[in-house]
Design a protein around this motif. Sequence first.
Motif, mmCIF file in Angstrom:
data_model
loop_
_atom_site.group_PDB
_atom_site.id
_atom_site.type_symbol
_atom_site.label_atom_id
_atom_site.label_comp_id
_atom_site.label_asym_id
_atom_site.label_seq_id
_atom_site.Cartn_x
_atom_site.Cartn_y
_atom_site.Cartn_z
ATOM 1 N N VAL A 1 1.034 -1.448 -0.161
ATOM 2 C CA VAL A 1 -0.260 0.202 -0.076
ATOM 3 C C VAL A 1 0.807 1.328 -0.420
ATOM 4 O O VAL A 1 1.485 1.201 1.219
ATOM 5 N N ASP A 2 0.925 1.949 -0.782
ATOM 6 C CA ASP A 2 1.594 3.348 -1.109
ATOM 7 C C ASP A 2 0.748 4.379 -0.676
ATOM 8 O O ASP A 2 -0.178 4.592 -1.097
ATOM 9 N N ARG B 1 -3.029 15.150 -6.185
ATOM 10 C CA ARG B 1 -5.331 14.979 -6.344
ATOM 11 C C ARG B 1 -5.058 14.639 -7.942
ATOM 12 O O ARG B 1 -4.304 14.661 -9.216
ATOM 13 N N LEU B 2 -6.760 14.290 -8.218
ATOM 14 C CA LEU B 2 -7.198 13.674 -9.712
ATOM 15 C C LEU B 2 -8.477 14.169 -10.061
ATOM 16 O O LEU B 2 -8.745 15.074 -9.086
ATOM 17 N N PRO B 3 -8.665 14.283 -11.362
ATOM 18 C CA PRO B 3 -10.472 15.237 -11.721
ATOM 19 C C PRO B 3 -11.512 14.028 -10.697
ATOM 20 O O PRO B 3 -12.014 15.706 -10.507
ATOM 21 N N GLU B 4 -11.539 12.828 -10.138
ATOM 22 C CA GLU B 4 -12.357 12.527 -10.159
ATOM 23 C C GLU B 4 -12.143 12.237 -8.206
ATOM 24 O O GLU B 4 -12.683 12.035 -7.452
ATOM 25 N N GLY B 5 -10.896 12.942 -7.951
ATOM 26 C CA GLY B 5 -10.768 13.115 -6.482
ATOM 27 C C GLY B 5 -9.248 13.282 -6.183
ATOM 28 O O GLY B 5 -8.935 13.849 -6.735
ATOM 29 N N ILE B 6 -8.933 12.256 -5.158
ATOM 30 C CA ILE B 6 -7.630 12.788 -3.932
ATOM 31 C C ILE B 6 -7.226 11.315 -4.177
ATOM 32 O O ILE B 6 -8.386 10.320 -3.157
ATOM 33 N N ARG B 7 -6.340 10.507 -4.890
ATOM 34 C CA ARG B 7 -5.876 9.460 -4.929
ATOM 35 C C ARG B 7 -5.278 9.506 -3.556
ATOM 36 O O ARG B 7 -4.005 9.866 -2.843
ATOM 37 N N VAL B 8 -5.059 7.712 -2.664
ATOM 38 C CA VAL B 8 -5.298 8.419 -1.074
ATOM 39 C C VAL B 8 -4.096 6.883 -1.178
ATOM 40 O O VAL B 8 -3.487 7.809 -0.382
ATOM 41 N N ALA B 9 -4.894 5.618 -1.749
ATOM 42 C CA ALA B 9 -3.646 5.036 -2.055
ATOM 43 C C ALA B 9 -3.776 4.129 -2.974
ATOM 44 O O ALA B 9 -4.559 4.066 -3.994
ATOM 45 N N THR B 10 -2.024 3.209 -3.301
ATOM 46 C CA THR B 10 -2.414 2.784 -4.948
ATOM 47 C C THR B 10 -2.282 1.685 -3.685
ATOM 48 O O THR B 10 -1.532 0.782 -2.621
ATOM 49 N N VAL B 11 -2.829 0.123 -4.251
ATOM 50 C CA VAL B 11 -2.669 -1.348 -3.357
ATOM 51 C C VAL B 11 -2.102 -1.838 -4.717
ATOM 52 O O VAL B 11 -2.683 -2.383 -6.147
ATOM 53 N N ASN C 1 0.668 -9.595 -4.132
ATOM 54 C CA ASN C 1 1.414 -10.509 -5.026
ATOM 55 C C ASN C 1 1.037 -11.434 -6.291
ATOM 56 O O ASN C 1 1.791 -12.967 -6.050
ATOM 57 N N ASP C 2 -0.080 -11.443 -6.655
ATOM 58 C CA ASP C 2 -1.016 -12.346 -7.373
ATOM 59 C C ASP C 2 -1.696 -11.239 -8.679
ATOM 60 O O ASP C 2 -0.332 -10.519 -9.027
ATOM 61 N N ASP C 3 -2.693 -11.967 -9.177
ATOM 62 C CA ASP C 3 -2.992 -11.261 -10.674
ATOM 63 C C ASP C 3 -3.803 -10.586 -10.456
ATOM 64 O O ASP C 3 -3.904 -10.211 -11.669
ATOM 65 N N THR C 4 -4.031 -10.384 -9.377
ATOM 66 C CA THR C 4 -4.736 -9.191 -9.401
ATOM 67 C C THR C 4 -5.313 -7.940 -9.591
ATOM 68 O O THR C 4 -3.493 -7.302 -9.721
ATOM 69 N N PRO C 5 -5.726 -7.139 -10.574
ATOM 70 C CA PRO C 5 -5.571 -5.481 -10.661
ATOM 71 C C PRO C 5 -5.085 -5.243 -10.004
ATOM 72 O O PRO C 5 -5.107 -5.186 -8.345
ATOM 73 N N ALA C 6 -4.157 -4.133 -9.479
ATOM 74 C CA ALA C 6 -4.149 -2.429 -9.061
ATOM 75 C C ALA C 6 -5.286 -2.135 -8.279
ATOM 76 O O ALA C 6 -6.295 -2.014 -9.127
ATOM 77 N N ASP C 7 -5.738 -1.817 -7.353
ATOM 78 C CA ASP C 7 -6.231 -0.827 -6.465
ATOM 79 C C ASP C 7 -6.154 0.509 -6.405
ATOM 80 O O ASP C 7 -5.279 0.872 -5.643
ATOM 81 N N PHE C 8 -6.445 1.409 -7.028
ATOM 82 C CA PHE C 8 -6.563 2.853 -6.198
ATOM 83 C C PHE C 8 -7.878 4.018 -5.114
ATOM 84 O O PHE C 8 -8.889 3.403 -5.755
ATOM 85 N N MET C 9 -7.014 3.794 -4.569
ATOM 86 C CA MET C 9 -8.399 4.267 -2.707
ATOM 87 C C MET C 9 -8.563 5.241 -3.767
ATOM 88 O O MET C 9 -7.482 6.467 -3.508
ATOM 89 N N ILE C 10 -9.735 6.481 -2.971
ATOM 90 C CA ILE C 10 -10.023 7.820 -3.826
ATOM 91 C C ILE C 10 -11.269 8.201 -3.426
ATOM 92 O O ILE C 10 -11.787 8.054 -2.648
ATOM 93 N N VAL C 11 -10.366 9.760 -2.741
ATOM 94 C CA VAL C 11 -11.224 10.369 -1.755
ATOM 95 C C VAL C 11 -12.211 11.228 -2.809
ATOM 96 O O VAL C 11 -11.815 12.459 -3.613
ATOM 97 N N PRO C 12 -13.739 10.528 -2.998
ATOM 98 C CA PRO C 12 -14.138 11.355 -3.896
ATOM 99 C C PRO C 12 -14.958 12.610 -4.299
ATOM 100 O O PRO C 12 -14.029 13.613 -3.474
ATOM 101 N N ALA C 13 -14.528 13.249 -5.455
ATOM 102 C CA ALA C 13 -14.386 15.016 -5.575
ATOM 103 C C ALA C 13 -15.552 15.577 -4.924
ATOM 104 O O ALA C 13 -15.179 16.771 -4.487
ATOM 105 N N ASP C 14 -16.977 15.040 -4.895
ATOM 106 C CA ASP C 14 -17.834 15.959 -3.148
ATOM 107 C C ASP C 14 -17.589 16.240 -2.413
ATOM 108 O O ASP C 14 -17.633 16.749 -1.507
ATOM 109 N N ILE C 15 -16.708 14.905 -1.736
ATOM 110 C CA ILE C 15 -15.687 15.432 -0.004
ATOM 111 C C ILE C 15 -15.256 16.290 -0.225
ATOM 112 O O ILE C 15 -14.980 17.045 -0.127
#
Length: 564
Positions: free
Chosen positions: A306-307, A312-322, A325-339
Amino acid sequence: MEENQLKEITIRQYGLLSPLDWGEDCEEELLRMNQLWNRLAEIEQVTREKYNTSIMTDQDVESIYQQIASSSDFQSSLIKERRSIRKQNGRKVETHNLDEQIRDLSHKIADLRNTAASSRKLAREKAGKRIRALEVERRAAVKLARQESGLWWGNYNAIVKAYERGRRIALRNGGQLQFKRYDGTGRIVNQIQGGMTVADLFGATHSQIAVDALPGDAWTHPSRGERRRLQRTRLTATIFVRSGERRTVTWPMIMHRPIPEDCLIKEVVVTRRKLGPSWQWQVTFTCTRSGSKQNRHTSTRRVVAVDLGWRRLPEGIRVATVVRNDDTPADFMIVPADIVDGFALIKTLQSRRDTMKNNIIAWLKTLDWAAAPEALTIHLPALQDATFISAGRVASLAIAWRNHQDWDAEGYRHLEKWRLADKRLWLWEVNQREKLIARRTDLYRRLSYNIVVNTDVVVINHLEIEKMSRLLLPEGKENPLFKAARHYRTVAAPSYLRKWIEIQARKIGATVVTQDMENWVCHACGAITMPARPYDLQQTCAHCGITCDRDMNTCRVMLKSFNR
């Protein structure tokens, strides 16, 4: 550990309405709890001073700290000189000579501090007997303060426990305990010796805590509105016991979810805190449940990196990248723009209130107060001399003016109009912040569970939030973070996400590991190259030419480092 010895902690929190029979005696109990905390903080301060005296009287330590003080003073003078030159000639003026001196002094001070740490360690060993005697003296003072507090045992135990926990954190992080101003905020703690069953709770068989029984379909009725009506009940809790007399208070309560029947209730805490001009009450039940955790978590050999950060991105704030160690796609944890926009609105409201307050203070200073009643003139020193005055202080003048409108009725109406407008914005600001923080907390709770579920190890990058928060770095340079980046840091609050990751990992038995990451390491070839545009999200390695999302690259480097 045997399976039947494992315990699971279950926590239930419910909202309370205003108490039905709260009194001055209850208020005094909260005040005494605040006074006990401040007494313990005072004891800690005195103990720390005696400890520092024992260490700093060592000749080697004293000499090193004199050198640090001298070098720091010289560095501060150079920084002021550089700031003055830039103020007169513009920020782009060359100050290479001063920059080099400041940088050299920073290195020298860092080396001296490392030496001071070693010297302090030797001094502690020499002063071992005095330090142990100080600890005995501190514990005796804490015991005496607890006995003299006049508090009920459940309440003073909670304060002492919070003090010891805060003291350990302060010692570990180099901080100190702070005194607390009493504003009515507080908590009443009922520790249930031996625990209490849910049946006892609803059966009113326990002397400390009772809840009126709810209908059987309070959580199962098909109508949501009917469920809400059936979930209304009352909590009765002990505030204190004196001279054998028990003082209890009753609150209307909304029990929106049940406490599992196999729970053993160990502690019940009623909390009151200020929310704008009103009080917010809630109750927390801490319970234990017997059972095995083996069915909840089995080894999956899966590691998650977890990074943490904020981007700041158009859709909100990326607060974590996950990344796993397998074939699961990376996840991006976003605080939504409305918050994010909601927190921006809070800043706007604050700005509007500040402007209105400054205007009304400027107007008040133009009035002729010579013939004003004494009840109003007592507010003048704060208005005329204070460098900062709160909106509440100005509002108190408006409230006092109500009884003296015959002096200047038009002036009173003008000030009262400001007070009502400021109160409206203040309530808007307070409630907006409360809702946004609650939404962010719920979001982080759910995201954290998704991160740790079916995971053995969670690897998190070491994020120096304290260092990032400083306006001036130790080496004398200004913090490179832009003002907007500092604002987004407070909105994203990555340290709270980390806290929730640790909580969720602890629930399922996963391990959390922190890694110190070296900047600009390529996950593919291991080369370290400083990019030409370091703030770009997509980075290309100058050594092997691979292009990758910067945060995903950090996660992959952490996974590689952990697997070595």
